[in-house]
Write a protein that holds these residues in place. Structure first.
Motif, PDB file in Angstrom:
ATOM      1  N   ASP A   1      -4.215 -38.088   2.786  1.00  0.00           N
ATOM      2  CA  ASP A   1      -4.786 -37.001   3.584  1.00  0.00           C
ATOM      3  C   ASP A   1      -6.018 -36.415   2.911  1.00  0.00           C
ATOM      4  OD1 ASP A   1      -2.908 -37.286   5.550  1.00  0.00           O
ATOM      5  OD2 ASP A   1      -1.567 -35.712   4.803  1.00  0.00           O
ATOM      6  N   THR A   2      -5.907 -36.215   1.597  1.00  0.00           N
ATOM      7  CA  THR A   2      -7.028 -35.627   0.847  1.00  0.00           C
ATOM      8  C   THR A   2      -8.212 -36.586   0.793  1.00  0.00           C
ATOM      9  OG1 THR A   2      -5.495 -34.352  -0.525  1.00  0.00           O
ATOM     10  CG2 THR A   2      -7.730 -34.667  -1.368  1.00  0.00           C
TER      11      THR A   2
ATOM     12  N   ALA B   1     -10.004 -37.095   4.223  1.00  0.00           N
ATOM     13  CA  ALA B   1     -10.818 -35.935   4.611  1.00  0.00           C
ATOM     14  C   ALA B   1     -12.090 -35.857   3.777  1.00  0.00           C
ATOM     15  CB  ALA B   1      -9.996 -34.662   4.450  1.00  0.00           C
TER      16      ALA B   1
ATOM     17  N   GLU C   1     -15.961 -36.492   5.164  1.00  0.00           N
ATOM     18  CA  GLU C   1     -16.979 -35.449   4.988  1.00  0.00           C
ATOM     19  C   GLU C   1     -18.185 -36.000   4.240  1.00  0.00           C
ATOM     20  OE1 GLU C   1     -18.725 -31.926   5.680  1.00  0.00           O
ATOM     21  OE2 GLU C   1     -16.750 -32.560   6.439  1.00  0.00           O
TER      22      GLU C   1
END
Length: 695
Positions: free
Chosen positions: A624-625, A628, A632
């Motif tokens: 998840d980290t 993301a 970005e």
């Protein structure tokens, strides 16, 4: 060890054929030697206007005896199998074969084929006539009543063979009535006498004494050095031309450099026109003033004789021809200047571009529209881009370009400048063809960039629309060069363009409509990807990484593709990248196997309630980290940052595979872990398709 000397003496061989003919002679003879078991130490071929020559050093005196055991059919095999074996082995009857026993296969026939060694001179005499008979000249001719075909009438053949410590022998053969020997002739005008030669060490010096410089490269060195000296004595510089130098070196056996002049009034003609006129018509070099960089009214010519009047008559003859040719060029120049480029546009409708793609006039209209669309994307003035596109082909119907097609674009710039067109428009007219090769510069002016891109995109989409794509080594419309031109213009000018959108716009404007535009756009983008691989090869970029980036949907911004590839290459070369790629492949392989077994793809997000072990809990959080952060970073075009975000997955992925059994007995747990593997795949695809990464 013995050396072979071969010379084929004839009437004048066209200069453009000499270099390849020498290479072909060397290749054919040395290949035949090797095939016969005669491995040589070195070989070099030579060409002059009247002869091809070959020196092969260190040839064995003879071939070695050979013994071969050829296995045949089993004893008792069908008669036809035995007959085939006998034919292949060269045996008269099966009694000439021996029988060997194999514990597993039983008894079978074996032919023992023994070939005695042969004299090298006999072998050479045997294969050379066939080489000459089938020599790959682009064009050949017959003469007299003979059936001989050669590029020009063949007069004599020198063929000697022997060690340097002994008198060499003549290699005895005959080629359609011409017997090999050891006699050649000197320069046609300066030393036209016959003389005998023994081996290469005395052949080359003897030719020089008879006014023949055998080595084409040495003739080039003589011409270039003497031409520069002549120019320097006049306070000028030679305008070097490698192609012309190669050609004139093939026109003379004894180069003599002379200088001539022409009327200064002709200097009003553009320098390129003067140079091309003198080069094409008289094979002469031009000189320039080093202070101004402009041409001087002098030229350098290469003679094949030492004239008794120091070349005055030869120079006068060349000056007369050049005066007439420059007078024609001056007339073309002055006539063209009287006609506005814009007045030529109506004539372009009568010039066919391609049977299925309409006239040049129709093509100009497409270039205008596409240049206008490109202008704001490349920082160009739209009105100037449209004007540049409108006039880009106008010089094609000028008298000068009709005479010298090589000057298209360049003459358009001259005419546009003389007629008061904007400087950027004039530049675009000349440079819209660029780059025309890997060493050619790309346009840098925004207006020229817009028109040059329009030119190449229109060319590519047009021939894609009529299904005239390059195949194998065939590319008659230079479409590979056009695609490489687009790539270089984009990359070297740091342009941000959505290539797919531009291709679609160009495709819609084509007079030949495609059945499925979306398919053609995808196919053409794939073609660009292949050309990009070629372009980046010399820069050390990996093909598989370009595929990995192009595999992502919407990757048609060439500049960003290259930046992604650069970041990806740096990442996969690191320990983190290598290990993550290995973990990715392991995850994908498990998914493929399970998806095949289940008959459906693994979809959906893993449920937190089913994360039973710490390793899978940690991996889910890390994915998840990383996803993301990578997304970005990609959004802000920080591709190295995206790779750094993915690198954080290395440790949790490694730990997951160490501690977790994916195919758990509990179906819900198994599916949850498969979904976690799918998350690894999806997270990395934010940056690139790692399935395309080799290794």
């Amino acid at each position: 060890m013995p050396d072979l000397l071969l010379e084929l003496f004839s009437e004048e061989i066209p200069a453009r054929m000499q270099r390849k003919a020498a290479d072909d002679l060397k290749s054919l003879v040395t290949n035949a030697l090797v095939d016969a078991g005669l491995h040589y130490e070195g070989a070099k071929a030579f060409a002059t206007p009247r002869r091809l020559a070959l020196h092969v050093a260190g040839v064995p005196a003879g071939s070695a005896a050979t013994r071969e055991e050829r296995k045949g059919p089993r004893v008792g095999a069908p008669e036809k199998a035995v007959e085939g074996f006998l034919r292949g082995a060269g045996l008269v009857s099966i009694d000439e074969a021996t029988i060997q026993t194999d514990p597993k296969k039983g008894d079978f026939y074996v032919a023992v084929i023994e070939k005695p060694g042969r004299s090298a001179i006999d072998i050479i005499a045997e294969f050379i006539p066939g080489i000459l008979r089938n020599f790959p000249w682009p064009k050949s001719m017959k003469w007299g009543t003979t059936s001989t075909r050669w590029v020009r009438p063949l007069h004599s053949i020198v063929a000697t063979f022997g060690p340097e410590t002994e008198e060499p022998d003549v290699v005895p053969f005959e080629f359609d009535g011409i017997k090999s020997g050891k006699t050649t002739r000197g320069h046609r005008f300066l030393a036209d006498v016959a003389f005998d030669v023994r081996r290469f060490d005395d052949y080359a010096p003897a030719l020089e004494k008879h006014k023949v410089v055998l080595d084409a490269d040495r003739r080039k060195e003589i011409i270039l050095a003497d031409a520069k000296d002549r120019a320097l004595a006049l306070g000028l510089e030679l305008v070097e031309d490698p192609g012309l130098l190669e050609e004139v070196a093939g026109l003379v056996e004894w180069p003599v450099v002379l200088t001539g002049s022409f009327d200064e009034a002709f200097l009003e003609i553009p320098d390129e026109c003067i140079q091309l006129t003198i080069k094409v018509n008289q094979k002469c070099f031009v000189l320039k003033d080093p202070k101004t960089g402009k041409l001087a009214n002098k030229f350098v010519l290469i003679s094949n004789i030492v004239a008794p009047d120091d070349g005055k008559t030869i120079v006068a003859g060349n000056e007369k021809v050049i005066r007439a040719r420059l007078s024609d060029a001056q007339f073309f120049w002055q006539s063209d200047l009287k006609t506005k480029l814009s007045d030529n546009l109506t004539k372009l409708s009568d010039v066919k571009f391609h049977e299925k793609l309409g006239s040049v006039g129709e093509r100009v209209q497409r270039l205008i529209a596409l240049s206008a669309e490109l202008a704001p994307l490349v920082g160009a003035d739209e009105a100037k881009a449209k004007r540049g596109a409108e006039l880009a082909k106008a010089d094609l119907v000028s008298a000068m370009v009709f005479e010298f097609p090589e000057l298209q674009g360049l003459m358009g710039r001259y005419y546009a400048t003389a007629q008061g067109e904007d400087a950027s428009v004039a530049t675009a007219i000349e440079e819209h063809y660029k780059p025309q090769g890997p060493s050619d510069n790309v346009p840098a002016d925004p207006v020229a960039i817009a028109v040059a891109l329009a030119e190449k995109l229109d060319l590519l989409t047009g021939f894609w629309a009529i299904d005239e794509k390059p195949t194998g080594s065939k590319d008659p419309y230079a479409l590979r060069r056009a695609a490489l031109g687009v790539i270089r213009i984009v990359l070297e000018n740091n342009l941000r363009l959505k290539l797919g959108d531009l291709i679609l716009s160009a495709l819609k404007a084509q007079s030949a409509k495609a059945d499925d535009e979306a398919v053609l756009v995808a196919d053409l983008l794939s073609f660009f990807a292949d050309r990009l691989k070629v372009h980046l090869k010399d820069e050390g970029m990996r093909y598989d990484l370009i595929d990995a980036v192009f595999a992502l949907e919407g990757q048609d911004d060439l500049l960003m593709v290259v930046k992604r590839v650069e970041a990806l290459q740096k990442f996969v070369s690191s320990d983190d990248g290598t290990n993550l790629a290995a973990g990715y492949k392991r995850a994908v392989n498990i998914l493929k196997a399970e998806e095949k077994k289940d008959g459906k793809p693994v979809t959906g997000r893993p449920h937190a309630d089913h994360l039973a072990e710490q390793a899978e809990i940690d991996l889910a959080a890390a994915i998840d980290t990383a996803r993301a952060e990578a997304a970005e970073a990609v959004k802000s075009e920080d591709f190295e940052g995206a790779m750094e975000a993915l690198s954080k997955l290395r440790a949790p992925v490694d730990k997951f595979f160490e501690d977790i059994l994916v195919n758990a007995d509990d179906p819900a747990l198994r599916m949850n872990r498969l979904q976690l593997l799918a998350e690894i795949r999806d997270a990395t695809h934010v940056v690139a398709d790692f399935s395309k990464v080799a290794g």
